[in-house]
Design an enzyme around this catalytic site. Structure first.
Site, PDB file in Angstrom:
ATOM      1  N   GLU A  92      57.278  41.561   7.369  1.00  0.00           N
ATOM      2  CA  GLU A  92      56.366  40.569   6.833  1.00  0.00           C
ATOM      3  C   GLU A  92      55.458  39.927   7.608  1.00  0.00           C
ATOM      4  O   GLU A  92      55.931  39.614   9.071  1.00  0.00           O
ATOM      5  CB  GLU A  92      57.313  39.401   5.899  1.00  0.00           C
ATOM      6  CG  GLU A  92      58.316  40.111   5.158  1.00  0.00           C
ATOM      7  CD  GLU A  92      59.102  39.243   4.447  1.00  0.00           C
ATOM      8  OE1 GLU A  92      59.901  39.418   3.591  1.00  0.00           O
ATOM      9  OE2 GLU A  92      58.948  37.974   5.042  1.00  0.00           O
ATOM     10  N   CYS A 105      51.359  33.545  10.557  1.00  0.00           N
ATOM     11  CA  CYS A 105      53.167  33.700  11.117  1.00  0.00           C
ATOM     12  C   CYS A 105      53.367  35.218  11.120  1.00  0.00           C
ATOM     13  O   CYS A 105      53.365  35.924  10.243  1.00  0.00           O
ATOM     14  CB  CYS A 105      53.843  33.107   9.802  1.00  0.00           C
ATOM     15  SG  CYS A 105      55.779  33.039  10.268  1.00  0.00           S
ATOM     16  N   CYS A 112      66.847  40.882  12.311  1.00  0.00           N
ATOM     17  CA  CYS A 112      67.306  40.248  13.258  1.00  0.00           C
ATOM     18  C   CYS A 112      68.764  40.223  13.437  1.00  0.00           C
ATOM     19  O   CYS A 112      69.408  40.307  12.365  1.00  0.00           O
ATOM     20  CB  CYS A 112      66.759  38.805  12.803  1.00  0.00           C
ATOM     21  SG  CYS A 112      66.852  37.544  13.957  1.00  0.00           S
ATOM     22  N   CYS A 119      69.194  32.597   6.180  1.00  0.00           N
ATOM     23  CA  CYS A 119      68.038  33.375   6.350  1.00  0.00           C
ATOM     24  C   CYS A 119      67.924  34.808   5.722  1.00  0.00           C
ATOM     25  O   CYS A 119      69.025  35.586   5.956  1.00  0.00           O
ATOM     26  CB  CYS A 119      67.668  33.356   8.076  1.00  0.00           C
ATOM     27  SG  CYS A 119      66.336  34.411   8.394  1.00  0.00           S
ATOM     28  N   GLU A 162      64.096  37.356  16.309  1.00  0.00           N
ATOM     29  CA  GLU A 162      64.188  36.466  17.483  1.00  0.00           C
ATOM     30  C   GLU A 162      62.926  36.795  18.300  1.00  0.00           C
ATOM     31  O   GLU A 162      63.306  37.752  19.170  1.00  0.00           O
ATOM     32  CB  GLU A 162      65.541  36.554  17.960  1.00  0.00           C
ATOM     33  CG  GLU A 162      65.817  35.781  19.220  1.00  0.00           C
ATOM     34  CD  GLU A 162      65.040  34.441  19.335  1.00  0.00           C
ATOM     35  OE1 GLU A 162      65.683  33.532  18.286  1.00  0.00           O
ATOM     36  OE2 GLU A 162      64.319  33.792  20.115  1.00  0.00           O
ATOM     37  N   ASN A 292      64.226  26.635   1.339  1.00  0.00           N
ATOM     38  CA  ASN A 292      63.594  27.252   0.553  1.00  0.00           C
ATOM     39  C   ASN A 292      64.401  28.353  -0.226  1.00  0.00           C
ATOM     40  O   ASN A 292      65.018  29.065   0.567  1.00  0.00           O
ATOM     41  CB  ASN A 292      62.352  28.313   1.330  1.00  0.00           C
ATOM     42  CG  ASN A 292      61.350  28.433   0.465  1.00  0.00           C
ATOM     43  OD1 ASN A 292      61.321  28.275  -0.860  1.00  0.00           O
ATOM     44  ND2 ASN A 292      60.230  28.894   0.987  1.00  0.00           N
TER      45      ASN A 292
HETATM   46  S1  SF4 Z   1      66.466  33.708  14.132  1.00  0.00           S
HETATM   47 FE1  SF4 Z   1      65.132  33.410  12.888  1.00  0.00          FE
HETATM   48  S2  SF4 Z   1      64.922  35.565  11.695  1.00  0.00           S
HETATM   49 FE2  SF4 Z   1      66.710  35.551  12.689  1.00  0.00          FE
HETATM   50  S3  SF4 Z   1      68.292  35.377  11.162  1.00  0.00           S
HETATM   51 FE3  SF4 Z   1      67.872  33.185  12.681  1.00  0.00          FE
HETATM   52  S4  SF4 Z   1      66.228  32.317  11.144  1.00  0.00           S
HETATM   53 FE4  SF4 Z   1      66.400  34.468  10.515  1.00  0.00          FE
END
Ligand code: SF4
Length: 356
Positions: A92, A105, A112, A119, A162, A292
């Site tokens: 995204e 963004c 991740c 998240c 990350e 959110n």
């Molecule tokens: S580092 Fe960012 S993208 Fe990865 S799990 Fe944590 S909040 Fe989500």
């Protein structure tokens, strides 16, 4: 069979490729200007490049490797793209409009591996790093949503993944935006967000660039942070703060601390006081992000009153805090939500207990 992505090449690498074709080095800047500045989608539209070179370019490279799998538009002007990459993976990216700012963004990984429990991107786990060209492709796709006279003004690297775990590819992509023929973007307008990988924070500081650093803290002490950001177990808040202090000493850039505010989880007065204590004496700024709602996740928005009390407690201790405005609330704007919705078989197998 896909060809290499032209934007996987740096400016210098593209110049070397041009020389290899018997062309002058400056052709690289001409080509890059067409891609970044003039927003062409086809090598054949590069009219000041000779026809034989255009043909060789088209035979040697792809200009894009993704397709737009979904495009959402919010009433507040925010737009979100779900890009399907050459291997079917999806990422995204988001365009946000505010006054004369056009902020994008970007994602840096497919999925991740950090596993933050609030998240959506973390839910599906880590698949792979994005290449430099794939990171830049998000820029190009979003830039092409703007009318001819509008340009991207700011970049935040806060999407899926990350960023510091894919630092070489990210730095190469950012250099392409800054270098001649790119968007002419100052790195002071780029913010890189991390859960806090100390060695990589130091590496970022050593680049000598003026990137802004945002550390996603989310909890002021290890016990709570280990629950919310599991990778913290191997790092610890102290090591992160030490690296952040070094970043500030080296670059002179104030560090921002991001804090996702989760109702009755990390939004108590006690946590606000602990956070104030942690940041006391540091040139720091706190960015509060009310949760959110992601339906698959067992966390809630703190609500206006609890949030106000949290901000008040920070400010009483002299800590500068802002609450991030929610952009794109009517679309799946939280990181990973759109991708998650398009991966229903995986999301359906998720149970809240798996996130604890
Ligand atoms: S580092 Fe960012 S993208 Fe990865 S799990 Fe944590 S909040 Fe989500």
């Amino acid at each position: 069979m896909t060809r290499p992505l032209i934007n996987d090449l740096s400016r210098a690498e593209l110049a070397a490729w041009c020389e290899g074709q018997g062309e002058q080095k400056f052709r690289a800047d001409q080509i890059r200007k067409w891609i970044f500045g003039k927003r062409v989608n086809d090598f054949d539209a590069m009219t000041d490049i000779s026809a034989p070179l255009r043909k060789t370019l088209a035979e040697s490279f792809d200009l894009f490797s993704s397709r737009i799998a979904a495009h959402q538009k919010s009433q507040d002007g925010t737009e979100k793209l779900l890009l399907e990459l050459h291997d079917g993976e999806r990422v995204e990216c988001v365009l946000m409009r505010e006054d004369d700012r056009r902020t994008i963004c970007l994602s840096t990984q497919v999925g991740c591996g950090m596993g933050c429990v609030f998240c959506a991107s973390g839910l599906l786990g880590f698949t792979r790093n994005l290449s430099t060209g794939e990171i830049l492709e998000q820029v190009l796709r979003l830039d092409r949503l703007l009318p001819p006279l509008e340009r991207i003004t700011n970049v935040v690297v806060m999407g899926m993944g990350e960023p510091l775990a894919n630092l070489p590819n990210l730095l190469k992509a950012l250099a392409a935006l800054e270098d001649k023929g790119g968007l002419g973007m100052s790195m002071r307008r780029v913010t890189i967000s991390t859960v806090g990988l100390p060695d990589k924070i130091r590496e970022l500081a050593r680049t000598g660039k003026s990137y802004n650093l945002a550390i996603s803290l989310h909890a002021p002490e290890n016990q709570l942070r280990n629950q919310l950001v599991p990778v913290n177990d191997r790092i610890g808040v102290e090591a992160i703060m030490e690296a952040a202090d070094e970043f500030f000493e080296t670059t002179g850039r104030r560090v921002t601390y991001e804090y996702v505010v989760l109702r009755e989880k990390n939004d108590g007065i006690e946590q606000a006081q602990q956070l104030a204590q942690l940041l006391y004496g540091r040139n720091a700024h706190v960015n509060l992000i009310p949760m959110n709602a992601v339906t698959e996740l067992p966390f809630n928005d703190p609500g206006a009153e609890r949030l106000r009390q949290f901000v008040d407690a920070l400010e009483r201790s002299g800590i500068v805090a802002t609450v991030r405005k929610r952009k794109g609330a009517d679309i799946d704007a939280a990181c990973g939500q759109l991708r998650l919705r398009h991966e229903q078989p995986v999301a359906a197998s998720y149970s809240p207990s798996a996130a604890k």
